[in-house]
Scaffold this motif. Sequence first.
Motif, PDB file in Angstrom:
ATOM      1  N   ILE A 139       0.813  -1.208  -0.035  1.00  0.00           N
ATOM      2  CA  ILE A 139       0.124  -0.007  -0.054  1.00  0.00           C
ATOM      3  C   ILE A 139       0.791   1.285   0.045  1.00  0.00           C
ATOM      4  O   ILE A 139       1.957   1.153   0.424  1.00  0.00           O
ATOM      5  CB  ILE A 139      -1.074   0.142   1.068  1.00  0.00           C
ATOM      6  CG1 ILE A 139      -0.267   0.160   2.567  1.00  0.00           C
ATOM      7  CG2 ILE A 139      -1.968  -1.230   1.100  1.00  0.00           C
ATOM      8  CD1 ILE A 139      -0.789   0.081   3.766  1.00  0.00           C
ATOM      9  N   GLN A 140       0.218   2.352  -0.492  1.00  0.00           N
ATOM     10  CA  GLN A 140       0.746   3.549  -0.177  1.00  0.00           C
ATOM     11  C   GLN A 140       0.198   4.369   0.646  1.00  0.00           C
ATOM     12  O   GLN A 140      -0.988   4.389   0.835  1.00  0.00           O
ATOM     13  CB  GLN A 140       0.904   4.187  -1.664  1.00  0.00           C
ATOM     14  CG  GLN A 140       1.384   5.844  -1.550  1.00  0.00           C
ATOM     15  CD  GLN A 140       1.234   6.444  -2.909  1.00  0.00           C
ATOM     16  OE1 GLN A 140       0.972   5.829  -3.736  1.00  0.00           O
ATOM     17  NE2 GLN A 140       1.458   7.840  -2.952  1.00  0.00           N
ATOM     18  N   VAL A 141       0.957   5.217   1.610  1.00  0.00           N
ATOM     19  CA  VAL A 141       0.304   5.949   2.794  1.00  0.00           C
ATOM     20  C   VAL A 141       0.901   7.174   2.554  1.00  0.00           C
ATOM     21  O   VAL A 141       1.836   7.459   1.987  1.00  0.00           O
ATOM     22  CB  VAL A 141       1.084   5.376   4.131  1.00  0.00           C
ATOM     23  CG1 VAL A 141       0.565   6.049   5.253  1.00  0.00           C
ATOM     24  CG2 VAL A 141       0.404   3.720   4.323  1.00  0.00           C
ATOM     25  N   ASP A 142       0.033   8.144   3.026  1.00  0.00           N
ATOM     26  CA  ASP A 142       0.543   9.521   2.864  1.00  0.00           C
ATOM     27  C   ASP A 142       1.768   9.871   3.821  1.00  0.00           C
ATOM     28  O   ASP A 142       2.227   9.107   4.498  1.00  0.00           O
ATOM     29  CB  ASP A 142      -0.653  10.502   3.316  1.00  0.00           C
ATOM     30  CG  ASP A 142      -1.157  10.757   4.566  1.00  0.00           C
ATOM     31  OD1 ASP A 142      -0.780   9.835   5.566  1.00  0.00           O
ATOM     32  OD2 ASP A 142      -1.581  11.653   5.083  1.00  0.00           O
ATOM     33  N   ARG A 143       2.217  11.031   3.334  1.00  0.00           N
ATOM     34  CA  ARG A 143       3.548  11.525   4.197  1.00  0.00           C
ATOM     35  C   ARG A 143       3.552  11.599   5.495  1.00  0.00           C
ATOM     36  O   ARG A 143       4.567  11.120   6.178  1.00  0.00           O
ATOM     37  CB  ARG A 143       4.044  12.975   3.428  1.00  0.00           C
ATOM     38  CG  ARG A 143       5.054  13.425   3.779  1.00  0.00           C
ATOM     39  CD  ARG A 143       5.666  14.956   3.490  1.00  0.00           C
ATOM     40  NE  ARG A 143       6.788  15.201   3.980  1.00  0.00           N
ATOM     41  CZ  ARG A 143       7.226  15.820   5.070  1.00  0.00           C
ATOM     42  NH1 ARG A 143       5.884  15.893   6.117  1.00  0.00           N
ATOM     43  NH2 ARG A 143       8.183  16.355   5.598  1.00  0.00           N
ATOM     44  N   GLU A 144       2.421  11.899   6.107  1.00  0.00           N
ATOM     45  CA  GLU A 144       2.301  12.088   7.620  1.00  0.00           C
ATOM     46  C   GLU A 144       1.921  10.712   7.940  1.00  0.00           C
ATOM     47  O   GLU A 144       2.281  10.602   9.323  1.00  0.00           O
ATOM     48  CB  GLU A 144       0.994  13.044   7.797  1.00  0.00           C
ATOM     49  CG  GLU A 144       1.396  14.390   7.491  1.00  0.00           C
ATOM     50  CD  GLU A 144       0.941  14.530   6.298  1.00  0.00           C
ATOM     51  OE1 GLU A 144       0.445  14.119   5.237  1.00  0.00           O
ATOM     52  OE2 GLU A 144       2.060  15.625   5.585  1.00  0.00           O
ATOM     53  N   GLY A 145       1.891   9.625   7.424  1.00  0.00           N
ATOM     54  CA  GLY A 145       1.464   8.280   8.203  1.00  0.00           C
ATOM     55  C   GLY A 145       0.259   8.302   8.660  1.00  0.00           C
ATOM     56  O   GLY A 145       0.117   7.357   9.507  1.00  0.00           O
ATOM     57  N   ARG A 146      -0.596   8.886   8.209  1.00  0.00           N
ATOM     58  CA  ARG A 146      -2.159   8.907   8.834  1.00  0.00           C
ATOM     59  C   ARG A 146      -3.073   8.281   8.017  1.00  0.00           C
ATOM     60  O   ARG A 146      -4.262   7.840   8.450  1.00  0.00           O
ATOM     61  CB  ARG A 146      -2.684  10.387   8.967  1.00  0.00           C
ATOM     62  CG  ARG A 146      -1.809  11.124   9.793  1.00  0.00           C
ATOM     63  CD  ARG A 146      -2.316  12.474  10.035  1.00  0.00           C
ATOM     64  NE  ARG A 146      -1.211  13.378  10.995  1.00  0.00           N
ATOM     65  CZ  ARG A 146      -1.371  13.495  12.133  1.00  0.00           C
ATOM     66  NH1 ARG A 146      -2.625  12.725  12.864  1.00  0.00           N
ATOM     67  NH2 ARG A 146      -0.930  14.097  13.154  1.00  0.00           N
TER      68      ARG A 146
END
Length: 127
Positions: free
Chosen positions: A77-84
């Motif tokens: 998966i790809q997660v946003d930069r903030e890891g949220r």
Amino acid sequence: MLYEDTGGGCRVFKCAVSPAGDRIYVTNCNQHTLLTLAMDGNLIFTFTDTQLQEPWGVHVTNEGQVLVCGSSSNTVIQVDREGRKKLATLLSRKDVRRPLSVCSYDNIDQITVGLDLNNKIIVLERQ
């Protein structure tokens, strides 16, 4: 020492640093989480998702995209930069079994995923 998980077993497993050098992403396979830490070791966020079971490999692209392998959920998966939050499922159960490592090659627009059990490597074209 920036961070320590004092629990036993496969807790803190792999890590990656953001291109800006301001975040550290850590997989915790027993807790099924991706931790986002500040460079001083403070926990910024703990990410969980049903598609991220026993996360192993983590990689951050030059653009700051966070890619994570869920080894028992059979996903990347790809997660946003903030890891949220999850941004995309790149590979799912129909595509992979037991992904353990992920790496991106920006100069040739490819993502490479290493698989357990069958000793295969999958190469994806980035879009």
